[in-house]
Write a protein that holds these residues in place. Structure first.
Motif, PDB file in Angstrom:
ATOM      1  N   SER A  88       0.837  -1.203   0.000  1.00 40.56           N
ATOM      2  CA  SER A  88       0.000   0.000   0.000  1.00 40.56           C
ATOM      3  C   SER A  88       0.866   1.245   0.000  1.00 40.56           C
ATOM      4  O   SER A  88       1.979   1.260   0.525  1.00 40.56           O
ATOM      5  CB  SER A  88      -0.898   0.021   1.237  1.00 40.56           C
ATOM      6  N   HIS A  89       0.312   2.288  -0.595  1.00 38.65           N
ATOM      7  CA  HIS A  89       0.938   3.598  -0.565  1.00 38.65           C
ATOM      8  C   HIS A  89       0.894   4.111   0.862  1.00 38.65           C
ATOM      9  O   HIS A  89      -0.110   3.930   1.564  1.00 38.65           O
ATOM     10  CB  HIS A  89       0.176   4.538  -1.507  1.00 38.65           C
ATOM     11  N   GLU A  90       1.986   4.743   1.311  1.00 35.86           N
ATOM     12  CA  GLU A  90       2.054   5.189   2.712  1.00 35.86           C
ATOM     13  C   GLU A  90       0.956   6.182   3.084  1.00 35.86           C
ATOM     14  O   GLU A  90       0.384   6.108   4.158  1.00 35.86           O
ATOM     15  CB  GLU A  90       3.434   5.815   3.006  1.00 35.86           C
ATOM     16  N   SER A  91       0.649   7.122   2.205  1.00 33.52           N
ATOM     17  CA  SER A  91      -0.316   8.165   2.564  1.00 33.52           C
ATOM     18  C   SER A  91      -1.709   7.952   1.981  1.00 33.52           C
ATOM     19  O   SER A  91      -2.653   8.612   2.403  1.00 33.52           O
ATOM     20  CB  SER A  91       0.215   9.541   2.138  1.00 33.52           C
ATOM     21  N   ASP A  92      -1.846   7.046   1.020  1.00 38.48           N
ATOM     22  CA  ASP A  92      -3.149   6.789   0.402  1.00 38.48           C
ATOM     23  C   ASP A  92      -3.390   5.282   0.412  1.00 38.48           C
ATOM     24  O   ASP A  92      -2.875   4.557  -0.430  1.00 38.48           O
ATOM     25  CB  ASP A  92      -3.169   7.333  -1.028  1.00 38.48           C
TER      26      ASP A  92
END
Length: 150
Positions: free
Chosen positions: A85-89
């Motif tokens: 997963s993307h860290e911020s999204d």
């Protein structure tokens, strides 16, 4: 009315004959390694790259995001590709080769190289260079971009 042209007067006929022979033999060799041509192309596209979004791969390969997701799911089931997963999204994610995937790509590339050599080594260096130049010219002039996966 003149008779229809024969199949063998068309360059496309001869290109397809060669393409089918090379591609089908390669597909059989990859199948023995439990990988499809499309899976190989995705794996090779990820090799040496930072984790990549499916949409970026789709753009590069000329496939839909859905097709990339299906390929990635199959490769994940084989332990060759991972997803993070993307860290911020949390909705966005990246694909990457696993250690096993990284190990397999050079082996699969050797199969691709051997397949090319087995088919094209009947040409001398000049003929091979001419064929390469002409095929690249056709790709350029027709603005062909999609990566062949089948």
């Amino acid at each position: 009315m003149p008779p229809p042209s024969e199949l063998t007067v068309h360059q496309g006929y001869w290109l397809r004959m060669v393409s089918n022979a090379v591609s089908q033999d390669f597909a059989r060799k990859l199948a023995a390694e439990d990988v499809t041509v499309a899976e190989w192309v995705l794996m090779r596209s990820l090799y040496g790259e930072a984790p990549t979004t499916p949409s970026s791969l789709a753009d590069r390969m000329g496939l839909t995001r859905g097709a990339i997701t299906k390929l990635a799911d199959r490769l994940m089931a084989k332990g060759l590709v991972g997803r993070k997963s993307h860290e911020s999204d949390g909705r966005a994610h990246y694909l990457f080769l696993t250690e096993e995937g990284m190990t397999r790509v050079p082996k699969l590339a050797d199969i691709a190289d051997e397949n090319d050599a087995a088919f094209f080594d009947v040409l001398d260096a000049n003929d091979l260079a001419t064929l390469d130049r002409l095929l690249r010219l056709l790709v350029e002039r027709h603005s062909l971009r999609d990566v062949p996966v089948d």
